[in-house]
Design a protein around this motif. Structure first.
Motif, PDB file in Angstrom:
ATOM      1  N   ARG A   1     -29.812  -1.106   4.004  1.00 16.24           N
ATOM      2  CA  ARG A   1     -29.916  -1.707   3.270  1.00 16.24           C
ATOM      3  C   ARG A   1     -28.672  -1.650   2.339  1.00 16.24           C
ATOM      4  O   ARG A   1     -28.764  -0.139   1.897  1.00 16.24           O
ATOM      5  CB  ARG A   1     -30.985  -2.491   2.249  1.00 16.24           C
ATOM      6  CG  ARG A   1     -31.481  -3.468   3.427  1.00 16.24           C
ATOM      7  CD  ARG A   1     -32.862  -3.413   2.310  1.00 16.24           C
ATOM      8  NE  ARG A   1     -34.185  -2.889   2.020  1.00 16.24           N
ATOM      9  CZ  ARG A   1     -35.373  -3.109   0.818  1.00 16.24           C
ATOM     10  NH1 ARG A   1     -35.177  -4.203   0.808  1.00 16.24           N
ATOM     11  NH2 ARG A   1     -35.894  -2.256   0.494  1.00 16.24           N
ATOM     12  N   SER A   2     -28.123  -1.883   1.454  1.00 15.41           N
ATOM     13  CA  SER A   2     -27.044  -1.971   0.196  1.00 15.41           C
ATOM     14  C   SER A   2     -27.691  -1.835  -0.770  1.00 15.41           C
ATOM     15  O   SER A   2     -29.371  -1.856  -0.786  1.00 15.41           O
ATOM     16  CB  SER A   2     -26.275  -2.615   0.206  1.00 15.41           C
ATOM     17  OG  SER A   2     -25.410  -3.203   1.387  1.00 15.41           O
ATOM     18  N   VAL A   3     -27.243  -0.961  -1.532  1.00 16.41           N
ATOM     19  CA  VAL A   3     -28.709  -0.389  -3.427  1.00 16.41           C
ATOM     20  C   VAL A   3     -27.164  -1.191  -4.107  1.00 16.41           C
ATOM     21  O   VAL A   3     -26.537  -0.942  -4.267  1.00 16.41           O
ATOM     22  CB  VAL A   3     -28.069   0.627  -2.915  1.00 16.41           C
ATOM     23  CG1 VAL A   3     -28.909   1.536  -4.431  1.00 16.41           C
ATOM     24  CG2 VAL A   3     -29.214   1.666  -1.993  1.00 16.41           C
ATOM     25  N   PHE A   4     -28.137  -2.279  -4.661  1.00 22.05           N
ATOM     26  CA  PHE A   4     -27.964  -2.493  -5.721  1.00 22.05           C
ATOM     27  C   PHE A   4     -28.215  -2.575  -7.330  1.00 22.05           C
ATOM     28  O   PHE A   4     -29.327  -2.387  -7.268  1.00 22.05           O
ATOM     29  CB  PHE A   4     -27.244  -4.281  -6.227  1.00 22.05           C
ATOM     30  CG  PHE A   4     -26.677  -4.691  -7.079  1.00 22.05           C
ATOM     31  CD1 PHE A   4     -25.559  -4.577  -7.724  1.00 22.05           C
ATOM     32  CD2 PHE A   4     -27.699  -5.740  -8.250  1.00 22.05           C
ATOM     33  CE1 PHE A   4     -25.086  -5.318  -8.352  1.00 22.05           C
ATOM     34  CE2 PHE A   4     -26.703  -6.166  -9.144  1.00 22.05           C
ATOM     35  CZ  PHE A   4     -26.072  -5.610  -9.261  1.00 22.05           C
TER      36      PHE A   4
ATOM     37  N   VAL B   1     -16.451  -5.440  -4.481  1.00 21.00           N
ATOM     38  CA  VAL B   1     -17.705  -4.443  -4.083  1.00 21.00           C
ATOM     39  C   VAL B   1     -18.460  -3.799  -2.988  1.00 21.00           C
ATOM     40  O   VAL B   1     -18.178  -3.017  -3.061  1.00 21.00           O
ATOM     41  CB  VAL B   1     -18.536  -4.441  -5.360  1.00 21.00           C
ATOM     42  CG1 VAL B   1     -18.213  -5.007  -7.007  1.00 21.00           C
ATOM     43  CG2 VAL B   1     -19.489  -5.412  -4.491  1.00 21.00           C
ATOM     44  N   GLY B   2     -17.407  -4.589  -2.243  1.00 20.52           N
ATOM     45  CA  GLY B   2     -17.929  -4.302  -0.615  1.00 20.52           C
ATOM     46  C   GLY B   2     -18.697  -5.184  -0.187  1.00 20.52           C
ATOM     47  O   GLY B   2     -19.405  -4.239   0.272  1.00 20.52           O
ATOM     48  N   LEU B   3     -20.061  -6.060  -1.077  1.00 21.39           N
ATOM     49  CA  LEU B   3     -21.358  -6.503  -0.415  1.00 21.39           C
ATOM     50  C   LEU B   3     -20.871  -7.510   0.209  1.00 21.39           C
ATOM     51  O   LEU B   3     -19.499  -7.825   0.941  1.00 21.39           O
ATOM     52  CB  LEU B   3     -21.932  -6.914  -2.045  1.00 21.39           C
ATOM     53  CG  LEU B   3     -22.776  -5.471  -2.407  1.00 21.39           C
ATOM     54  CD1 LEU B   3     -23.476  -6.758  -3.855  1.00 21.39           C
ATOM     55  CD2 LEU B   3     -23.392  -5.354  -1.557  1.00 21.39           C
ATOM     56  N   ILE B   4     -21.703  -7.931   1.658  1.00 26.91           N
ATOM     57  CA  ILE B   4     -21.494  -9.013   2.126  1.00 26.91           C
ATOM     58  C   ILE B   4     -22.026 -10.146   1.535  1.00 26.91           C
ATOM     59  O   ILE B   4     -22.843 -10.901   1.438  1.00 26.91           O
ATOM     60  CB  ILE B   4     -22.261  -9.029   3.267  1.00 26.91           C
ATOM     61  CG1 ILE B   4     -21.171  -7.171   4.535  1.00 26.91           C
ATOM     62  CG2 ILE B   4     -21.773 -10.197   4.280  1.00 26.91           C
ATOM     63  CD1 ILE B   4     -22.283  -7.222   5.763  1.00 26.91           C
TER      64      ILE B   4
ATOM     65  N   ARG C   1     -22.455  -1.526   4.318  1.00 27.45           N
ATOM     66  CA  ARG C   1     -23.511  -0.876   3.897  1.00 27.45           C
ATOM     67  C   ARG C   1     -23.053   0.393   2.071  1.00 27.45           C
ATOM     68  O   ARG C   1     -22.059   0.707   2.375  1.00 27.45           O
ATOM     69  CB  ARG C   1     -24.677   0.134   3.745  1.00 27.45           C
ATOM     70  CG  ARG C   1     -25.161  -0.777   5.636  1.00 27.45           C
ATOM     71  CD  ARG C   1     -26.980  -1.755   5.031  1.00 27.45           C
ATOM     72  NE  ARG C   1     -26.809  -1.984   6.219  1.00 27.45           N
ATOM     73  CZ  ARG C   1     -27.260  -2.980   6.607  1.00 27.45           C
ATOM     74  NH1 ARG C   1     -26.141  -3.611   6.119  1.00 27.45           N
ATOM     75  NH2 ARG C   1     -27.713  -3.526   7.833  1.00 27.45           N
ATOM     76  N   VAL C   2     -23.345  -0.857   1.012  1.00 28.03           N
ATOM     77  CA  VAL C   2     -22.091  -0.324  -0.167  1.00 28.03           C
ATOM     78  C   VAL C   2     -23.470   0.313  -1.009  1.00 28.03           C
ATOM     79  O   VAL C   2     -24.623   0.157  -0.591  1.00 28.03           O
ATOM     80  CB  VAL C   2     -21.674  -0.611  -0.596  1.00 28.03           C
ATOM     81  CG1 VAL C   2     -20.295  -0.926   0.452  1.00 28.03           C
ATOM     82  CG2 VAL C   2     -21.344  -2.562  -0.869  1.00 28.03           C
TER      83      VAL C   2
END
Length: 279
Positions: free
Chosen positions: A83-86, A188-191, A9-10
């Motif tokens: 969740r990640s946040v974008f 950026v570290g997202l999957i 999660r990023v």
């Protein structure tokens, strides 16, 4: 510090310029449902908020809760437990007030060739009521080079904040979506998975994308994001492809020429990932 190691999660923010395929980019990032998106919250404050520096169009509602300080608080309050946040936003919206940039986010920048940006802008306004050249001049911040705003923000993140970041060109993504989206997610570290390459048509609902009412109203009236809402993947279902032999007024080429040095600075930056780089 960005890393090639993928985090579960990023929080990531992508700063960009208008008409850079950035909304399609955001649709791609959030396509598999594991990422919550914010669509241009600072730009919404800039155009429609009570303290906005740009006059809102009369055809769309105001956004009384959208101040830049409020947007900063909302973004910093986002957690990544589920969740990640974008966040996708326009650099000119924070020009001259970098103090409102949210803490705790990984930085990235999305660029596109200036001539493609301004032709797309003119093409958009040609579909709307009124004179397209005047609409173009009225919508953009007066006497502001939007590419300089982006380049200046790159410099601020690099030299003042001393944060890591990456730059990606949307035209590279269009050439090879799978490779470039994988490279971006890695940075950026997202999957990354192949679910980011295809999606359902339409503007996502609020639980997936946080979008101001003014933006949704403007989209309903003017179809600003129609290339995204009609698409089902990178380059798939785009409703308004370029037409061979199109003619554009001098202002389009003047804006592109003034923007080119700042685009080149970003494109040639050591942090710009491209198709030639190895993963």
């Amino acid at each position: 510090m960005l890393s090639s190691e993928k985090a579960n999660r990023v929080r990531v923010i992508a700063w960009t310029v208008p008409r850079s395929a950035s909304t399609v980019f955001m649709k791609s990032i959030t396509a598999n449902g594991d990422v919550k998106g914010y669509l241009e919250p600072f730009t919404t404050a800039e155009h429609f908020g009570p303290e906005g520096r740009l006059k809102p169009r009369e055809e769309v509602p105001a956004e009384p809760t959208y101040t830049v300080e409020a947007v900063k608080e909302w973004l910093e309050a986002e957690d990544t437990s589920e969740r990640s946040v974008f966040v996708k936003d326009l650099a000119y919206a924070v020009d001259g007030r970098y103090h409102v940039m949210p803490k705790g986010y990984r930085y990235s920048f999305l660029i596109r060739k200036p001539i493609s940006v301004f032709k797309s802008y003119y093409r958009l306004f040609s579909r709307m009521p009124g004179d397209p050249e005047q609409n173009l001049k009225d919508w953009l911040p007066k006497d502001v080079n939007i590419f300089k705003c982006l380049s200046d923000l790159v410099g601020y993140v690099e030299s003042t904040l001393k944060e890591d970041f990456c730059i990606i060109d949307s035209e590279d993504i269009m050439k090879n979506p799978a490779e470039m989206m994988k490279k971006y997610c890695d940075k950026v570290g997202l999957i990354y998975n192949e679910g980011l390459l295809h999606w359902e048509q339409g503007l996502p609902e609020e639980e997936t994308w946080v979008v101001g009412d003014a933006v949704r109203a403007a989209e309903a009236d003017f179809k600003w994001m129609e290339n995204m809402t009609k698409s089902t993947g990178w380059g798939v279902g785009i409703n308004h492809p370029p037409v061979q032999g199109e003619e554009f007024p001098k202002v389009v080429y003047d804006l592109a020429e003034a923007a080119l040095p700042y685009y080149d600075h970003c494109r040639n930056h050591a942090k710009c990932i491209n198709l030639d780089q190895q993963l």
